[in-house]
Design an enzyme around this catalytic site. Structure first.
Site, PDB file in Angstrom:
ATOM      1  N   TRP A   1      41.691  46.443  32.114  1.00  0.00           N
ATOM      2  CA  TRP A   1      40.418  46.813  31.479  1.00  0.00           C
ATOM      3  C   TRP A   1      39.231  46.787  32.431  1.00  0.00           C
ATOM      4  O   TRP A   1      38.169  47.309  32.106  1.00  0.00           O
ATOM      5  CB  TRP A   1      40.121  45.901  30.269  1.00  0.00           C
ATOM      6  CG  TRP A   1      40.329  44.432  30.503  1.00  0.00           C
ATOM      7  CD1 TRP A   1      41.411  43.693  30.102  1.00  0.00           C
ATOM      8  CD2 TRP A   1      39.461  43.511  31.179  1.00  0.00           C
ATOM      9  NE1 TRP A   1      41.274  42.382  30.502  1.00  0.00           N
ATOM     10  CE2 TRP A   1      40.082  42.239  31.154  1.00  0.00           C
ATOM     11  CE3 TRP A   1      38.212  43.629  31.795  1.00  0.00           C
ATOM     12  CZ2 TRP A   1      39.506  41.106  31.720  1.00  0.00           C
ATOM     13  CZ3 TRP A   1      37.636  42.511  32.368  1.00  0.00           C
ATOM     14  CH2 TRP A   1      38.278  41.266  32.328  1.00  0.00           C
ATOM     15  N   ASN A   2      39.365  46.206  33.601  1.00  0.00           N
ATOM     16  CA  ASN A   2      38.144  46.001  34.391  1.00  0.00           C
ATOM     17  C   ASN A   2      37.615  47.265  35.070  1.00  0.00           C
ATOM     18  O   ASN A   2      36.419  47.394  35.281  1.00  0.00           O
ATOM     19  CB  ASN A   2      38.317  44.864  35.400  1.00  0.00           C
ATOM     20  CG  ASN A   2      39.468  45.100  36.352  1.00  0.00           C
ATOM     21  OD1 ASN A   2      40.541  45.524  35.925  1.00  0.00           O
ATOM     22  ND2 ASN A   2      39.268  44.848  37.611  1.00  0.00           N
TER      23      ASN A   2
ATOM     24  N   LEU B   1      47.796  42.826  41.856  1.00  0.00           N
ATOM     25  CA  LEU B   1      47.556  41.693  40.968  1.00  0.00           C
ATOM     26  C   LEU B   1      46.262  40.964  41.322  1.00  0.00           C
ATOM     27  O   LEU B   1      45.328  41.573  41.817  1.00  0.00           O
ATOM     28  CB  LEU B   1      48.771  40.766  41.004  1.00  0.00           C
ATOM     29  CG  LEU B   1      50.114  41.484  40.763  1.00  0.00           C
ATOM     30  CD1 LEU B   1      51.282  40.537  40.915  1.00  0.00           C
ATOM     31  CD2 LEU B   1      50.137  42.159  39.398  1.00  0.00           C
TER      32      LEU B   1
ATOM     33  N   LYS C   1      49.301  54.250  30.708  1.00  0.00           N
ATOM     34  CA  LYS C   1      48.974  53.351  29.596  1.00  0.00           C
ATOM     35  C   LYS C   1      47.763  52.518  30.003  1.00  0.00           C
ATOM     36  O   LYS C   1      47.876  51.552  30.751  1.00  0.00           O
ATOM     37  CB  LYS C   1      50.185  52.440  29.322  1.00  0.00           C
ATOM     38  CG  LYS C   1      50.340  51.973  27.882  1.00  0.00           C
ATOM     39  CD  LYS C   1      49.209  51.140  27.349  1.00  0.00           C
ATOM     40  CE  LYS C   1      49.302  49.673  27.691  1.00  0.00           C
ATOM     41  NZ  LYS C   1      48.122  48.917  27.211  1.00  0.00           N
TER      42      LYS C   1
ATOM     43  N   GLY D   1      46.955  44.585  37.197  1.00  0.00           N
ATOM     44  CA  GLY D   1      46.557  43.660  36.135  1.00  0.00           C
ATOM     45  C   GLY D   1      46.814  42.226  36.544  1.00  0.00           C
ATOM     46  O   GLY D   1      46.824  41.907  37.736  1.00  0.00           O
TER      47      GLY D   1
ATOM     48  N   GLU E   1      42.758  32.302  39.332  1.00  0.00           N
ATOM     49  CA  GLU E   1      41.842  33.429  39.185  1.00  0.00           C
ATOM     50  C   GLU E   1      41.082  33.313  37.863  1.00  0.00           C
ATOM     51  O   GLU E   1      41.694  33.253  36.803  1.00  0.00           O
ATOM     52  CB  GLU E   1      42.618  34.754  39.214  1.00  0.00           C
ATOM     53  CG  GLU E   1      41.702  35.962  39.153  1.00  0.00           C
ATOM     54  CD  GLU E   1      42.458  37.283  39.192  1.00  0.00           C
ATOM     55  OE1 GLU E   1      43.398  37.458  38.392  1.00  0.00           O
ATOM     56  OE2 GLU E   1      42.084  38.145  40.006  1.00  0.00           O
TER      57      GLU E   1
HETATM   58  P1  NAI Z   1      47.172  42.185  31.499  1.00  0.00           P
HETATM   59  O1  NAI Z   1      47.769  42.049  32.839  1.00  0.00           O
HETATM   60  O2  NAI Z   1      47.839  41.520  30.383  1.00  0.00           O
HETATM   61  O3  NAI Z   1      47.047  43.735  31.121  1.00  0.00           O
HETATM   62  C1  NAI Z   1      47.021  44.791  32.064  1.00  0.00           C
HETATM   63  C2  NAI Z   1      47.744  45.988  31.446  1.00  0.00           C
HETATM   64  O4  NAI Z   1      49.116  45.675  31.249  1.00  0.00           O
HETATM   65  C3  NAI Z   1      47.223  46.401  30.076  1.00  0.00           C
HETATM   66  O5  NAI Z   1      47.257  47.798  29.977  1.00  0.00           O
HETATM   67  C4  NAI Z   1      48.219  45.766  29.136  1.00  0.00           C
HETATM   68  O6  NAI Z   1      48.295  46.408  27.898  1.00  0.00           O
HETATM   69  C5  NAI Z   1      49.492  45.929  29.912  1.00  0.00           C
HETATM   70  N1  NAI Z   1      50.562  44.995  29.582  1.00  0.00           N
HETATM   71  C6  NAI Z   1      50.455  43.688  29.232  1.00  0.00           C
HETATM   72  N2  NAI Z   1      51.672  43.158  29.040  1.00  0.00           N
HETATM   73  C7  NAI Z   1      52.575  44.125  29.267  1.00  0.00           C
HETATM   74  C8  NAI Z   1      54.002  44.206  29.237  1.00  0.00           C
HETATM   75  N3  NAI Z   1      54.756  43.142  28.940  1.00  0.00           N
HETATM   76  N4  NAI Z   1      54.593  45.366  29.550  1.00  0.00           N
HETATM   77  C9  NAI Z   1      53.855  46.434  29.876  1.00  0.00           C
HETATM   78  N5  NAI Z   1      52.525  46.441  29.903  1.00  0.00           N
HETATM   79  C10 NAI Z   1      51.873  45.299  29.612  1.00  0.00           C
HETATM   80  O7  NAI Z   1      45.704  41.768  31.579  1.00  0.00           O
HETATM   81  P2  NAI Z   1      44.748  41.405  30.364  1.00  0.00           P
HETATM   82  O8  NAI Z   1      45.481  40.792  29.219  1.00  0.00           O
HETATM   83  O9  NAI Z   1      43.947  42.574  30.071  1.00  0.00           O
HETATM   84  O10 NAI Z   1      43.915  40.274  31.057  1.00  0.00           O
HETATM   85  C11 NAI Z   1      44.487  38.987  31.244  1.00  0.00           C
HETATM   86  C12 NAI Z   1      43.896  38.311  32.457  1.00  0.00           C
HETATM   87  O11 NAI Z   1      44.337  38.974  33.625  1.00  0.00           O
HETATM   88  C13 NAI Z   1      42.402  38.399  32.502  1.00  0.00           C
HETATM   89  O12 NAI Z   1      41.856  37.294  31.876  1.00  0.00           O
HETATM   90  C14 NAI Z   1      42.109  38.459  33.969  1.00  0.00           C
HETATM   91  O13 NAI Z   1      41.872  37.178  34.452  1.00  0.00           O
HETATM   92  C15 NAI Z   1      43.348  38.984  34.597  1.00  0.00           C
HETATM   93  N6  NAI Z   1      43.218  40.362  35.040  1.00  0.00           N
HETATM   94  C16 NAI Z   1      43.335  40.633  36.362  1.00  0.00           C
HETATM   95  C17 NAI Z   1      43.180  41.920  36.826  1.00  0.00           C
HETATM   96  C18 NAI Z   1      43.269  42.230  38.264  1.00  0.00           C
HETATM   97  O14 NAI Z   1      42.972  43.360  38.669  1.00  0.00           O
HETATM   98  N7  NAI Z   1      43.662  41.329  39.108  1.00  0.00           N
HETATM   99  C19 NAI Z   1      42.895  43.020  35.926  1.00  0.00           C
HETATM  100  C20 NAI Z   1      42.844  42.648  34.540  1.00  0.00           C
HETATM  101  C21 NAI Z   1      42.995  41.360  34.146  1.00  0.00           C
END
Ligand code: NAI
Ligand code: MG
Length: 510
Positions: free
Chosen positions: A169-170, A269, A193, A246, A403
């Site tokens: 989402w960021n 990540l 997605k 993500g 993080e």
């Molecule tokens: P997330 O990693 O859960 O989601 C990222 C994407 O993956 C979204 O589109 C989500 O729907 C999808 N996703 C989640 N679980 C999945 C699965 N099992 N299979 C396939 N797709 C899946 O991140 P979320 O929940 O938005 O944020 C959680 C934490 O992650 C945040 O609090 C933040 O600290 C961190 N984050 C880190 C990012 C980075 O670029 N390093 C980016 C976004 C979040």
């Protein structure tokens, strides 16, 4: 802290109210397709909490339809000349520039990023589509210097098939731009997605592919929740590769699932990046770099410079300068061009950041700036966190190891270069690092010894389509952007041709 009075927000209210009550369906095979479930979920504006859009709630049924569309489109897309594929990407790049302001407004509405940053970023994003459009017809195999007499051997770099792209989402559109044009230039098709929190910009963006003249089915997008639509997409047998950005938890889960089908992944990540300020640096520039590293985008970036390592000899004078700039940061409506720090994007993220502030306090870190939620006029979404600075942090504390993904800076003092390196590399992550120094030798020593995929010297947050980006250690696998990244979406075939038809013993391999 500067909070703008409500009467100054007129321009931004206008930009916001242009976009309301939208409904977003999937984009499959060049068309808007309602979810098989018939269900939609609500997306909120993080600034005022307004329910502004309804988004299709995808399921495995939709995944099957979208993957099938991408699979059917693959042979013709792959057979198209690379030059023709490149030309479509170039046309798309022009359209992105034309629609940059519109895409920026949608992103700010759904995500809460700053309009001031987004309007420039969406325009700059065209650069990725143009760069890889140009690269499409420069993917060349080689004639191998073979040691086999009577054989001619050459290589071809071929596309993989249907690529699943999962974005967070960021920064939905930018992080998609790090994957999609490279994959398309290489001859793959895609099913995208976006995050359930910020689906709107990706779906709006899809219409530009139609306008640019891409064949239907080459690019498809599904919306919905990670478990309901992301997981079946990752598990789908017809997916050739998964490109994910993500959290490291989700990245690990996706890697495990991909292993079951023996599919490759690239993962971008998290990070806990050190920003290292030496006593011989230009302190005023370093202050700006530190602020941009942790407070820009409300700290919600994978490259956030969340650990400030500052040499003990300048600790106090540097902190005075840093606090002076941090205090001037304007927190407010992200649509307002004068705002520096906008809301946290999602309610769970807001709670997470608050929790880490409590953890830091409990660990004994000293809060010298910010330290909690802020009320902003008109900001009824209640998702503002003050830019926050903790001093006296030890690198073993959770606030230095995990993080946070928010505007929280941990300040860790160090004695000398060796000490700085030891602390900087003492992390599971290795996404990026910043070094501030005037010593040329030190610049080179540090950039060699730091365990990070990107090292910035006397700058921070510079990224480009021309330069490879990715993580060391737990920060990820694979590289995005730059020439080498196109290899992530190709596989190499070795072709042997006999030039002499001699008779050989068929039972002995030579
Ligand atoms: P997330 O990693 O859960 O989601 C990222 C994407 O993956 C979204 O589109 C989500 O729907 C999808 N996703 C989640 N679980 C999945 C699965 N099992 N299979 C396939 N797709 C899946 O991140 P979320 O929940 O938005 O944020 C959680 C934490 O992650 C945040 O609090 C933040 O600290 C961190 N984050 C880190 C990012 C980075 O670029 N390093 C980016 C976004 C979040
Ligand atoms: Mg939203």
């Amino acid at each position: 802290m500067n909070v703008r009075p409500e009467e100054q927000l007129a321009g931004s209210n206008e930009r916001r109210s242009k976009h309301k009550h939208r409904t977003y369906a999937h984009y499959i095979n060049g068309r808007s397709v309602p979810p098989a479930s018939g269900e939609y979920f609500t997306s909120y504006d993080p600034f005022n909490g307004e329910a502004w859009a309804e988004v299709a709630r995808g399921t495995a049924v939709d995944v099957d339809i979208a993957v099938e569309a991408a699979r059917k489109a693959f042979p013709a897309w792959r057979a198209m000349t690379p030059t023709a594929r490149g030309r479509l990407l170039l046309r798309l790049a022009d359209l992105i520039e034309e629609k940059a302001e519109f895409l920026a407004e949608i992103e700010v509405r759904d995500n809460g990023k700053l309009f001031a940053e987004m309007s420039a970023q969406t325009r700059y994003m065209a650069g990725w589509y143009r760069y890889f459009g140009g690269l499409a017809d420069k993917i060349e195999g080689s004639v191998v210097a073979s040691d086999k007499v009577g054989h001619f051997n050459f290589t071809r770099h071929e596309p993989l098939g249907v690529i699943a792209m999962i974005t967070p989402w960021n920064s939905p559109l930018l992080l998609l731009a790090w994957k999609l044009p490279a994959a398309l230039a290489a001859g793959n098709t895609a099913v995208i997605k976006p995050s359930e929190f910020t689906s709107a910009s990706t779906i709006e963006f899809m219409s530009l592919f139609k306008e640019a003249g891409f064949p239907d089915g080459v690019v498809n997008a599904l919306t919905g929740f990670g478990a309901e639509v992301g997981a079946p997409l990752v598990a789908h047998k017809s997916i050739a590769k998964i490109a994910f950005t993500g959290s490291d938890e989700s990245g690990q889960r996706i890697y495990e699932q991909a292993a079951r089908n023996l599919k490759p992944v690239s993962l971008e990540l998290g990070g806990k990046s050190p920003n290292i300020v030496f006593e011989d640096s230009k302190l005023d520039s370093a202050v700006m770099g530190v602020v941009s590293g942790i407070f820009a985008a409300t700290g919600q970036t994978c490259i956030a410079g969340s650990r400030l390592l500052v040499q003990r000899s300048i600790h106090d004078v540097f902190m005075d300068k840093l606090l002076a700039v941090a205090k001037g940061a304007r927190i407010g409506d992200p649509m307002d061009l004068a705002t520096n720090v906008g809301p946290v994007t999602t309610p769970p993220q807001f709670e997470k950041v608050r929790t880490y502030i409590e953890i830091a306090r409990a660990e004994g870190a000293r809060c010298v700036h910010g330290g909690g939620p802020v009320d902003v006029p008109g900001g009824t979404g209640n998702q503002f966190i003050a830019p926050t600075i903790f001093t006296g942090v030890d690198n073993s504390m959770r606030i230095a190891r995990e993080e946070v993904f928010g505007p929280i800076l941990s300040v860790i003092p160090f004695d000398d270069e060796e000490d700085a390196l030891r602390i900087a590399n003492d992390s599971e992550f290795g996404l990026a690092a910043g070094v501030w120094t005037s010593d040329m030798g030190r610049m080179l020593r540090m950039s060699e010894a730091l365990e990070a995929g990107t090292v910035w010297v006397n700058t921070y947050r510079a990224v480009s389509f021309t330069s490879p980006f990715g993580g060391y250690k737990r920060s990820g696998l694979g590289r995005e952007s730059g020439m080498e990244s196109i290899r992530e979406f190709l596989q190499t075939k070795s072709v042997w041709v006999a030039t002499q038809m001699d008779v050989q013993n068929p039972f002995i391999i030579r």
